[in-house]
Design a protein around this motif. Structure first.
Motif, PDB file in Angstrom:
ATOM      1  N   THR A 154      28.232  44.498  64.689  1.00 13.16           N
ATOM      2  CA  THR A 154      27.410  45.684  64.957  1.00 13.16           C
ATOM      3  C   THR A 154      27.971  46.459  66.134  1.00 13.16           C
ATOM      4  OG1 THR A 154      25.966  44.458  66.465  1.00 13.16           O
ATOM      5  CG2 THR A 154      25.331  44.511  64.133  1.00 13.16           C
ATOM      6  N   ALA A 155      28.920  45.833  66.805  1.00 11.88           N
ATOM      7  CA  ALA A 155      29.560  46.518  67.946  1.00 11.88           C
ATOM      8  C   ALA A 155      31.011  46.072  68.025  1.00 11.88           C
ATOM      9  CB  ALA A 155      28.827  46.197  69.241  1.00 11.88           C
ATOM     10  N   LEU A 156      31.860  46.984  68.511  1.00  7.65           N
ATOM     11  CA  LEU A 156      33.290  46.684  68.623  1.00  7.65           C
ATOM     12  C   LEU A 156      33.788  47.009  70.029  1.00  7.65           C
ATOM     13  CD1 LEU A 156      34.796  48.133  65.312  1.00  7.65           C
ATOM     14  CD2 LEU A 156      34.551  45.726  65.947  1.00  7.65           C
ATOM     15  N   VAL A 157      34.477  46.051  70.602  1.00  3.19           N
ATOM     16  CA  VAL A 157      35.134  46.277  71.889  1.00  3.19           C
ATOM     17  C   VAL A 157      36.629  46.371  71.601  1.00  3.19           C
ATOM     18  CG1 VAL A 157      35.431  45.407  74.217  1.00  3.19           C
ATOM     19  CG2 VAL A 157      33.382  44.805  72.918  1.00  3.19           C
ATOM     20  N   CYS A 158      37.211  47.530  71.895  1.00  5.54           N
ATOM     21  CA  CYS A 158      38.609  47.764  71.505  1.00  5.54           C
ATOM     22  C   CYS A 158      39.527  47.756  72.718  1.00  5.54           C
ATOM     23  CB  CYS A 158      38.748  49.108  70.802  1.00  5.54           C
ATOM     24  SG  CYS A 158      37.680  49.244  69.366  1.00  5.54           S
ATOM     25  N   ALA A 159      40.690  47.163  72.522  1.00  5.72           N
ATOM     26  CA  ALA A 159      41.624  46.979  73.636  1.00  5.72           C
ATOM     27  C   ALA A 159      42.092  48.299  74.226  1.00  5.72           C
ATOM     28  CB  ALA A 159      42.813  46.146  73.182  1.00  5.72           C
ATOM     29  N   THR A 160      42.237  49.323  73.389  1.00  7.38           N
ATOM     30  CA  THR A 160      42.673  50.631  73.905  1.00  7.38           C
ATOM     31  C   THR A 160      41.917  51.757  73.199  1.00  7.38           C
ATOM     32  OG1 THR A 160      44.390  51.175  72.295  1.00  7.38           O
ATOM     33  CG2 THR A 160      45.031  49.693  74.089  1.00  7.38           C
ATOM     34  N   ASP A 161      41.919  52.923  73.813  1.00  8.73           N
ATOM     35  CA  ASP A 161      41.279  54.082  73.197  1.00  8.73           C
ATOM     36  C   ASP A 161      41.953  54.450  71.885  1.00  8.73           C
ATOM     37  OD1 ASP A 161      39.373  54.335  75.088  1.00  8.73           O
ATOM     38  OD2 ASP A 161      40.169  56.148  76.039  1.00  8.73           O
ATOM     39  N   GLU A 162      43.264  54.359  71.860  1.00  8.51           N
ATOM     40  CA  GLU A 162      43.952  54.722  70.629  1.00  8.51           C
ATOM     41  C   GLU A 162      43.490  53.825  69.484  1.00  8.51           C
ATOM     42  OE1 GLU A 162      47.935  54.633  72.421  1.00  8.51           O
ATOM     43  OE2 GLU A 162      48.266  56.598  71.483  1.00  8.51           O
ATOM     44  N   MET A 163      43.385  52.540  69.760  1.00 10.55           N
ATOM     45  CA  MET A 163      42.895  51.637  68.724  1.00 10.55           C
ATOM     46  C   MET A 163      41.458  51.974  68.361  1.00 10.55           C
ATOM     47  SD  MET A 163      44.571  48.002  69.922  1.00 10.55           S
ATOM     48  CE  MET A 163      44.623  47.282  68.265  1.00 10.55           C
ATOM     49  N   ALA A 164      40.659  52.331  69.362  1.00  8.02           N
ATOM     50  CA  ALA A 164      39.252  52.670  69.103  1.00  8.02           C
ATOM     51  C   ALA A 164      39.168  53.898  68.203  1.00  8.02           C
ATOM     52  CB  ALA A 164      38.526  52.909  70.420  1.00  8.02           C
ATOM     53  N   ILE A 165      40.061  54.853  68.425  1.00 10.40           N
ATOM     54  CA  ILE A 165      40.031  56.065  67.608  1.00 10.40           C
ATOM     55  C   ILE A 165      40.411  55.726  66.164  1.00 10.40           C
ATOM     56  CG2 ILE A 165      41.237  58.242  67.225  1.00 10.40           C
ATOM     57  CD1 ILE A 165      41.245  58.557  70.336  1.00 10.40           C
ATOM     58  N   GLY A 166      41.354  54.814  66.003  1.00 11.59           N
ATOM     59  CA  GLY A 166      41.676  54.344  64.663  1.00 11.59           C
ATOM     60  C   GLY A 166      40.482  53.634  64.037  1.00 11.59           C
ATOM     61  N   ALA A 167      39.815  52.834  64.827  1.00 10.40           N
ATOM     62  CA  ALA A 167      38.644  52.091  64.330  1.00 10.40           C
ATOM     63  C   ALA A 167      37.544  53.057  63.911  1.00 10.40           C
ATOM     64  CB  ALA A 167      38.144  51.130  65.405  1.00 10.40           C
ATOM     65  N   LEU A 168      37.401  54.133  64.690  1.00  8.05           N
ATOM     66  CA  LEU A 168      36.381  55.131  64.387  1.00  8.05           C
ATOM     67  C   LEU A 168      36.566  55.658  62.964  1.00  8.05           C
ATOM     68  CD1 LEU A 168      34.419  55.566  66.595  1.00  8.05           C
ATOM     69  CD2 LEU A 168      35.902  57.303  67.589  1.00  8.05           C
ATOM     70  N   ARG A 169      37.800  55.875  62.594  1.00 10.13           N
ATOM     71  CA  ARG A 169      38.047  56.371  61.242  1.00 10.13           C
ATOM     72  C   ARG A 169      37.665  55.320  60.206  1.00 10.13           C
ATOM     73  NH1 ARG A 169      43.734  58.089  58.508  1.00 10.13           N
ATOM     74  NH2 ARG A 169      43.199  57.435  56.404  1.00 10.13           N
ATOM     75  N   ALA A 170      37.973  54.061  60.500  1.00  6.08           N
ATOM     76  CA  ALA A 170      37.590  52.994  59.570  1.00  6.08           C
ATOM     77  C   ALA A 170      36.069  52.975  59.399  1.00  6.08           C
ATOM     78  CB  ALA A 170      38.094  51.648  60.090  1.00  6.08           C
ATOM     79  N   LEU A 171      35.354  53.152  60.497  1.00 10.33           N
ATOM     80  CA  LEU A 171      33.890  53.138  60.426  1.00 10.33           C
ATOM     81  C   LEU A 171      33.389  54.302  59.574  1.00 10.33           C
ATOM     82  CD1 LEU A 171      32.815  52.261  64.092  1.00 10.33           C
ATOM     83  CD2 LEU A 171      33.439  50.767  62.185  1.00 10.33           C
ATOM     84  N   ARG A 172      33.979  55.464  59.763  1.00  5.93           N
ATOM     85  CA  ARG A 172      33.566  56.623  58.963  1.00  5.93           C
ATOM     86  C   ARG A 172      33.780  56.356  57.483  1.00  5.93           C
ATOM     87  NH1 ARG A 172      35.838  59.802  63.038  1.00  5.93           N
ATOM     88  NH2 ARG A 172      37.825  59.874  61.934  1.00  5.93           N
ATOM     89  N   GLU A 173      34.892  55.753  57.174  1.00  2.00           N
ATOM     90  CA  GLU A 173      35.202  55.507  55.761  1.00  2.00           C
ATOM     91  C   GLU A 173      34.254  54.492  55.162  1.00  2.00           C
ATOM     92  OE1 GLU A 173      39.237  54.316  55.402  1.00  2.00           O
ATOM     93  OE2 GLU A 173      40.039  56.303  55.911  1.00  2.00           O
ATOM     94  N   VAL A 174      33.859  53.495  55.944  1.00  2.00           N
ATOM     95  CA  VAL A 174      33.108  52.381  55.376  1.00  2.00           C
ATOM     96  C   VAL A 174      31.601  52.594  55.418  1.00  2.00           C
ATOM     97  CG1 VAL A 174      32.547  49.954  55.718  1.00  2.00           C
ATOM     98  CG2 VAL A 174      34.925  50.715  55.777  1.00  2.00           C
ATOM     99  N   ASP A 175      31.091  53.120  56.504  1.00  2.00           N
ATOM    100  CA  ASP A 175      29.625  53.226  56.582  1.00  2.00           C
ATOM    101  C   ASP A 175      29.147  54.589  57.095  1.00  2.00           C
ATOM    102  OD1 ASP A 175      30.044  53.324  59.229  1.00  2.00           O
ATOM    103  OD2 ASP A 175      28.989  51.491  59.749  1.00  2.00           O
ATOM    104  N   GLY A 176      30.038  55.562  57.045  1.00  2.00           N
ATOM    105  CA  GLY A 176      29.618  56.883  57.505  1.00  2.00           C
ATOM    106  C   GLY A 176      29.767  57.064  58.993  1.00  2.00           C
TER     107      GLY A 176
END
Lengths: 336, 336
Positions: A241-263
């Motif tokens: 339910t929450a993600l702690v990301c090592a870097t902002d760049e990785m977090a921005i990539g993760a953000l896209r994954a979240l959009r694709e999977v659950d909006g």
DNA sequence: AACATTCTCCAAAACGTTTTGGGAGTCAAG
DNA sequence: CTTGACTCCCAAAACGTTTTGGAGAATGTT
């Protein structure tokens, strides 16, 4: 434009006197000094750097190798830092240059070339690995250096680093306090000290809270790496339910994954580095950053003190991490 | 580690012979050459760079100044380019370094220091302005250089540039063909050649189509600049339906403005540079980029030819721009 | 045997600066 | 007049390399 000999000739003085006049020695009369300076200004005389270095046995140069490897260094802060550092080094008569790594060579090769060719008086290292061959090499040569990031080297060396362990532990505990129980970690390559340190911080918090530490995925420290790692975590039967990301760049990539999977509005997320870009993502990215005002000045100061011969133990700075709260870390927590 | 003199002494040879053996001259016998090389390897001999430079009257160094000013250079491509360039320069015995600009100094100061101190054989310049004092200075000194970006300098100089005019004209015409009539432009600071060139491209297309060119806002070449410029355009009584942005960073800022104002799905947008980040925005950012495979190699080659004395006119490369279509440029067009 | 050629090697100069160790000249005190 | 101190200047050495212009020995040619 000209050289010392020509300048001296045109003034009817000896090379020695001209040289000393320009350096402001007291044993040349004020009038001569002024006369020399004016003439030098007029012809735009600048000492030949190679000759000067050869004679003084100092390169008056500091180099930092530019990691070309997988992930780029957060450029905005990195460059600001270098400008500040260059400013303070310049005040001490030292020039700073960044050495990009030619394709086909390693950062170690560059260090070797600069150090063994006596091209530099000191070095700056960024993006340290836990076992860093550059550090070992510089230690073996006995040349002063400061790293941005710690290492697991047995011999201590000067560094400036952020306390990633404490920062990521705190971020994880904060998610726990907000009610999250499935807190994932998107980790950078564990050979890098910073990535390992941050991962340890997350893990420590999870264990303190009695939570399992299986929601961890590793990737390259880039958008793409974060994207793939996030997809991997979202594929788990029991999603974080929450993600702690090592870097902002990785977090921005993760953000896209979240959009694709659950909006993209279900899962809270936090990064690290405070990239300017983070203020413009959707949702705006909450992040962390190292505290400390004038990082460049600190680096310069440490470097100068290292050159002056202070011992490594006195030259280590560990900075606290502070939160930069925007929106991404407080998505509504929904019942599991 | 050691000296030529010491090395020669330990081998019972003269300095001359050792030097020539290492340089592979034919007038030292094969056996001696081998013996010298082995000994040199064993003690890790590297010639002292300053001494060598002083004698050879060449710095064997090329520098590129790192613009610290307002907008940062698209780091990913920039760094890739430099690595490739460094690789090819290294093959010619030249080292490449990046010189960050100390706070309180200008890029021109850096050029001066490097050139007048005879620290470099040639220079690389990025982010040219229309009237670029660095270019004028280097021309006055007669030192070889190549710029990334054109200038309005009267005297021609070697450059590599993308054809921003054609690219932005094409992008604008494409929007027009898709039915857009109110096509805005988010421009970078017009003192930069690239920003002016791209703006001219947009303007030319608009005029060809008989459309008004008032939907233009200028900002800093950063996310924030794009954000503010976009807000300005969206405040117009008759909003644009499509936006052509001078850089990806500005486009990403504009994207946030669109989200805030209309939810972000109404207005089409395209940027320029193909930042990796663009694949991870919401919506994924359509963009453009300069064609050309091995840009670093091209730069290196131009630089080497400039050093060899070829005339500027032969050393100018203008590359076409190609589209990188993702989603942001085809938002549904709604009736006005 | 005399001479040219080739093969190895080297002493010395040069690059442009900084620094060392004085050398004149001036002036005041002894 | 001598001495010492002070002021202003300079010749020469040194930094470590590359390059020039041979020298000496061995080999080949007449």
């Amino acid at each position: 434009m000209a050289n010392l000999k020509q300048l001296a000739q045109s003034l009817g003085l000896s090379i020695t006197t001209v040289s000393r006049a320009l350096d402001g020695y007291a044993d040349v009369s004020a009038t001569t000094r002024e006369r020399v300076r004016e003439a030098a200004d007029k012809v735009g005389y600048r000492p030949n750097a190679s000759a000067r270095r050869l004679r003084k046995q100092r390169a008056e140069l500091v180099a930092v190798t530019l990691p070309s490897d997988p992930g780029h260094i957060g450029p905005p802060h990195f460059l600001d830092m270098l400008s500040g550092c260059a400013e303070h080094l310049a005040a001490a008569g030292l020039n700073l240059v960044i050495a990009p790594v030619p394709r086909g060579e390693s950062e170690l090769d560059i260090c070797r070339r600069f150090v063994d060719g006596r091209r530099v008086d000191a070095m700056l290292l960024v993006r340290t690995k836990r076992k860093d061959e550059r550090v070992e090499f510089l230690q073996s040569r006995g040349i002063p250096f400061v790293t941005n990031g710690r290492t697991e080297s047995l011999a201590p060396h000067p560094y400036i680093d952020g306390d990633g362990f404490a920062g990521f532990r705190a971020a994880t505990l904060r998610f726990h306090a907000a009610g999250h129980r499935r807190i994932g970690h998107i980790a950078g390559p564990q050979e890098y000290y910073f990535a390992h340190d941050r991962c340890r911080g997350w893990r420590a918090a999870m264990e303190e809270c009695g939570l399992a530490t299986d929601l961890c995925a590793e990737g390259a420290p880039l958008e793409q790496g974060g994207y793939l790692a996030a997809l991997e975590l979202l594929r788990q039967p029991s999603r974080p339910t929450a993600l702690v990301c090592a870097t902002d760049e990785m977090a921005i990539g993760a953000l896209r994954a979240l959009r694709e999977v659950d909006g993209g509005n279900q899962i809270s997320i936090v990064g690290h580095d405070d990239l300017p870009m983070g203020a413009f993502t959707s949702p705006p990215l909450s992040t962390m950053r190292m505290t400390g005002e004038h990082l460049g000045a600190s680096f310069a100061s440490l470097l100068l003190r290292a050159i002056a011969g202070e011992t490594a133990e006195e030259l280590q700075e560990l900075h606290a991490i502070e939160f930069v709260d925007r929106d991404s870390h407080r998505r509504p927590l929904r019942a599991a």
